[in-house]
Design a protein around this motif. Structure first.
Motif, PDB file in Angstrom:
ATOM      1  N   GLY A  22       0.783  -1.328   0.039  1.00 48.84           N
ATOM      2  CA  GLY A  22       0.123  -0.169   0.081  1.00 48.84           C
ATOM      3  C   GLY A  22       0.882   1.251   0.040  1.00 48.84           C
ATOM      4  N   PHE A  23       2.159   1.082  -0.650  1.00 47.15           N
ATOM      5  CA  PHE A  23       2.848   2.365  -0.643  1.00 47.15           C
ATOM      6  C   PHE A  23       1.915   3.468  -1.395  1.00 47.15           C
ATOM      7  N   ASP A  24       1.966   4.818  -0.771  1.00 45.15           N
ATOM      8  CA  ASP A  24       1.349   5.929  -1.306  1.00 45.15           C
ATOM      9  C   ASP A  24       2.442   6.619  -2.210  1.00 45.15           C
ATOM     10  N   PRO A  25       2.452   6.681  -3.535  1.00 41.47           N
ATOM     11  CA  PRO A  25       3.349   7.504  -4.322  1.00 41.47           C
ATOM     12  C   PRO A  25       3.153   8.828  -4.332  1.00 41.47           C
ATOM     13  N   VAL A  26       2.142   9.495  -3.654  1.00 37.07           N
ATOM     14  CA  VAL A  26       1.985  10.946  -3.779  1.00 37.07           C
ATOM     15  C   VAL A  26       2.851  11.783  -2.877  1.00 37.07           C
ATOM     16  N   LEU A  27       3.538  12.668  -3.468  1.00 34.80           N
ATOM     17  CA  LEU A  27       4.412  13.365  -2.622  1.00 34.80           C
ATOM     18  C   LEU A  27       3.491  14.580  -2.138  1.00 34.80           C
ATOM     19  N   SER A  28       3.280  14.847  -0.872  1.00 36.61           N
ATOM     20  CA  SER A  28       2.499  15.630  -0.414  1.00 36.61           C
ATOM     21  C   SER A  28       3.124  17.110  -0.268  1.00 36.61           C
ATOM     22  N   LEU A  29       2.297  18.157  -0.237  1.00 32.77           N
ATOM     23  CA  LEU A  29       2.802  19.558  -0.050  1.00 32.77           C
ATOM     24  C   LEU A  29       3.843  19.565   1.007  1.00 32.77           C
ATOM     25  N   ALA A  30       3.460  18.997   2.172  1.00 31.03           N
ATOM     26  CA  ALA A  30       4.403  19.269   3.396  1.00 31.03           C
ATOM     27  C   ALA A  30       5.842  18.583   2.999  1.00 31.03           C
ATOM     28  N   GLU A  31       5.789  17.429   2.211  1.00 33.00           N
ATOM     29  CA  GLU A  31       7.013  16.738   2.009  1.00 33.00           C
ATOM     30  C   GLU A  31       7.793  17.432   0.786  1.00 33.00           C
ATOM     31  N   ARG A  32       7.232  18.140  -0.010  1.00 33.82           N
ATOM     32  CA  ARG A  32       7.768  18.905  -1.153  1.00 33.82           C
ATOM     33  C   ARG A  32       8.320  20.133  -0.376  1.00 33.82           C
ATOM     34  N   ARG A  33       7.667  20.788   0.461  1.00 33.06           N
ATOM     35  CA  ARG A  33       8.162  22.067   1.184  1.00 33.06           C
ATOM     36  C   ARG A  33       9.282  21.652   2.162  1.00 33.06           C
ATOM     37  N   GLY A  34       9.495  20.242   2.600  1.00 35.08           N
ATOM     38  CA  GLY A  34      10.668  19.917   3.473  1.00 35.08           C
ATOM     39  C   GLY A  34      11.644  19.227   2.833  1.00 35.08           C
ATOM     40  N   TYR A  35      11.648  18.954   1.443  1.00 31.48           N
ATOM     41  CA  TYR A  35      12.376  18.004   0.659  1.00 31.48           C
ATOM     42  C   TYR A  35      13.694  18.133   1.080  1.00 31.48           C
ATOM     43  N   HIS A  36      14.272  19.576   1.305  1.00 31.31           N
ATOM     44  CA  HIS A  36      15.774  19.587   1.724  1.00 31.31           C
ATOM     45  C   HIS A  36      16.166  19.609   2.842  1.00 31.31           C
ATOM     46  N   GLU A  37      15.253  19.509   3.667  1.00 31.40           N
ATOM     47  CA  GLU A  37      15.498  19.442   5.213  1.00 31.40           C
ATOM     48  C   GLU A  37      15.808  18.282   5.913  1.00 31.40           C
TER      49      GLU A  37
ATOM     50  N   GLY B 234       7.278   4.731 -19.272  1.00 32.79           N
ATOM     51  CA  GLY B 234       7.505   5.286 -18.046  1.00 32.79           C
ATOM     52  C   GLY B 234       7.509   4.281 -16.932  1.00 32.79           C
ATOM     53  N   PHE B 235       7.979   4.524 -15.630  1.00 32.01           N
ATOM     54  CA  PHE B 235       7.670   3.572 -14.516  1.00 32.01           C
ATOM     55  C   PHE B 235       6.125   3.488 -14.435  1.00 32.01           C
ATOM     56  N   PRO B 236       5.421   2.802 -13.589  1.00 29.23           N
ATOM     57  CA  PRO B 236       4.312   2.795 -12.980  1.00 29.23           C
ATOM     58  C   PRO B 236       4.298   3.817 -12.067  1.00 29.23           C
ATOM     59  N   ALA B 237       3.161   4.535 -11.843  1.00 27.02           N
ATOM     60  CA  ALA B 237       3.142   5.539 -11.072  1.00 27.02           C
ATOM     61  C   ALA B 237       3.668   5.532  -9.607  1.00 27.02           C
ATOM     62  N   ILE B 238       3.366   4.152  -9.102  1.00 25.19           N
ATOM     63  CA  ILE B 238       3.667   3.673  -7.633  1.00 25.19           C
ATOM     64  C   ILE B 238       5.160   3.569  -7.467  1.00 25.19           C
ATOM     65  N   LEU B 239       6.049   3.280  -8.607  1.00 24.51           N
ATOM     66  CA  LEU B 239       7.537   3.040  -8.538  1.00 24.51           C
ATOM     67  C   LEU B 239       7.863   4.682  -8.936  1.00 24.51           C
ATOM     68  N   LYS B 240       7.371   5.192  -9.636  1.00 19.04           N
ATOM     69  CA  LYS B 240       8.041   6.774  -9.673  1.00 19.04           C
ATOM     70  C   LYS B 240       7.704   7.436  -8.550  1.00 19.04           C
ATOM     71  N   GLY B 241       6.905   7.294  -7.963  1.00 17.26           N
ATOM     72  CA  GLY B 241       6.312   7.938  -6.600  1.00 17.26           C
ATOM     73  C   GLY B 241       7.504   7.498  -5.413  1.00 17.26           C
ATOM     74  N   PHE B 242       7.741   6.201  -5.382  1.00 15.82           N
ATOM     75  CA  PHE B 242       8.876   5.730  -4.512  1.00 15.82           C
ATOM     76  C   PHE B 242      10.163   6.520  -4.837  1.00 15.82           C
ATOM     77  N   LEU B 243      10.466   6.667  -6.134  1.00 18.25           N
ATOM     78  CA  LEU B 243      11.860   6.988  -6.540  1.00 18.25           C
ATOM     79  C   LEU B 243      11.760   8.746  -6.014  1.00 18.25           C
ATOM     80  N   ASP B 244      10.459   9.179  -6.115  1.00 17.43           N
ATOM     81  CA  ASP B 244      10.398  10.794  -5.762  1.00 17.43           C
ATOM     82  C   ASP B 244      10.408  10.822  -4.129  1.00 17.43           C
ATOM     83  N   ARG B 245       9.788  10.060  -3.479  1.00 15.19           N
ATOM     84  CA  ARG B 245       9.529  10.184  -1.990  1.00 15.19           C
ATOM     85  C   ARG B 245      10.881   9.662  -1.246  1.00 15.19           C
ATOM     86  N   VAL B 246      11.308   8.439  -1.857  1.00 12.71           N
ATOM     87  CA  VAL B 246      12.421   7.850  -0.817  1.00 12.71           C
ATOM     88  C   VAL B 246      13.836   8.238  -1.444  1.00 12.71           C
TER      89      VAL B 246
END
Length: 193
Positions: free
Chosen positions: A43-58, A89-101
């Motif tokens: 059930g991995f959530d591939p969506v990068l949230s607004l809070a995660e994006r804003r704290g991406y470099h923290e 491209g990658f399935p969205a869930i895998l692309k989201g993993f790369l974006d979030r992890v």
């Protein structure tokens, strides 16, 4: 070797699922410790949230929402992706993993405005994938998944890491013989790592 297998396909009866089972069984039989990460089943959530994006470099707080996955990646000596290629491209869930992890402080570090790789624990990088399109059509489209694995992910890994990209192209015209031959190729390649 501890190997993280990232599997991204929703259908347990698909050909990619058969590839996944072959990858896990072959690595296990070869004596590797396999961390089998089925992104859909977990059930991995591939969506990068607004809070995660804003704290991406923290760093290190950026990793908190995906801490368990970060730990699994950092504990791995090898990384094997098993997924289909959809719309070149990658399935969205895998692309989201790369974006979030694959975050700053996890897969790379930024110092003095320069990016440096940080996944030096990864000594094996492989992709096992399928394409509906032919190799020629994928080439004409620039083959983004191959480039991502063999260029971007490879650069993040340890220098000299073994890397391979195994693809069954033209699945739209695949035969039982072509599918079996590819399964055999995957098994033979992984048995040798």
């Amino acid at each position: 070797m501890r190997i993280l297998v990232l599997y991204a396909h929703p259908d347990p009866e698909s050909y990619v699922a058969a590839l996944h089972r072959t990858v896990v069984a072959t690595l296990t039989a070869a004596g590797h410790e396999v961390d089998d990460c089925d992104l859909y089943a977990e059930g991995f959530d591939p969506v990068l949230s607004l809070a995660e994006r804003r704290g991406y470099h923290e760093t290190p707080t950026n990793r908190m929402p995906v801490e368990d996955y970060v730990r699994r990646l950092e504990a791995a000596d090898g990384l094997v992706l098993v997924n289909p290629v959809w719309n070149f491209g990658f399935p969205a869930i895998l692309k989201g993993f790369l974006d979030r992890v694959f975050l700053p402080g996890v897969s790379f570090v930024i110092a003095d405005g320069k990016v440096a790789p940080a996944l030096r624990n990864i000594r094996l990088l492989m992709s096992v994938t399928t394409y509906g399109a032919s190799r020629w059509r994928a080439f004409l489209m620039g083959d983004p998944p191959r480039r991502c694995v063999m260029r971007m992910l490879r650069v993040l890994a340890a220098p000299g890491a073994k890397a391979a990209y195994l693809a069954h192209y033209d699945m739209n015209n695949a035969t039982p013989e072509s599918r079996k031959a590819f399964l055999d190729r995957v098994q033979a390649t992984l048995a040798g790592v």
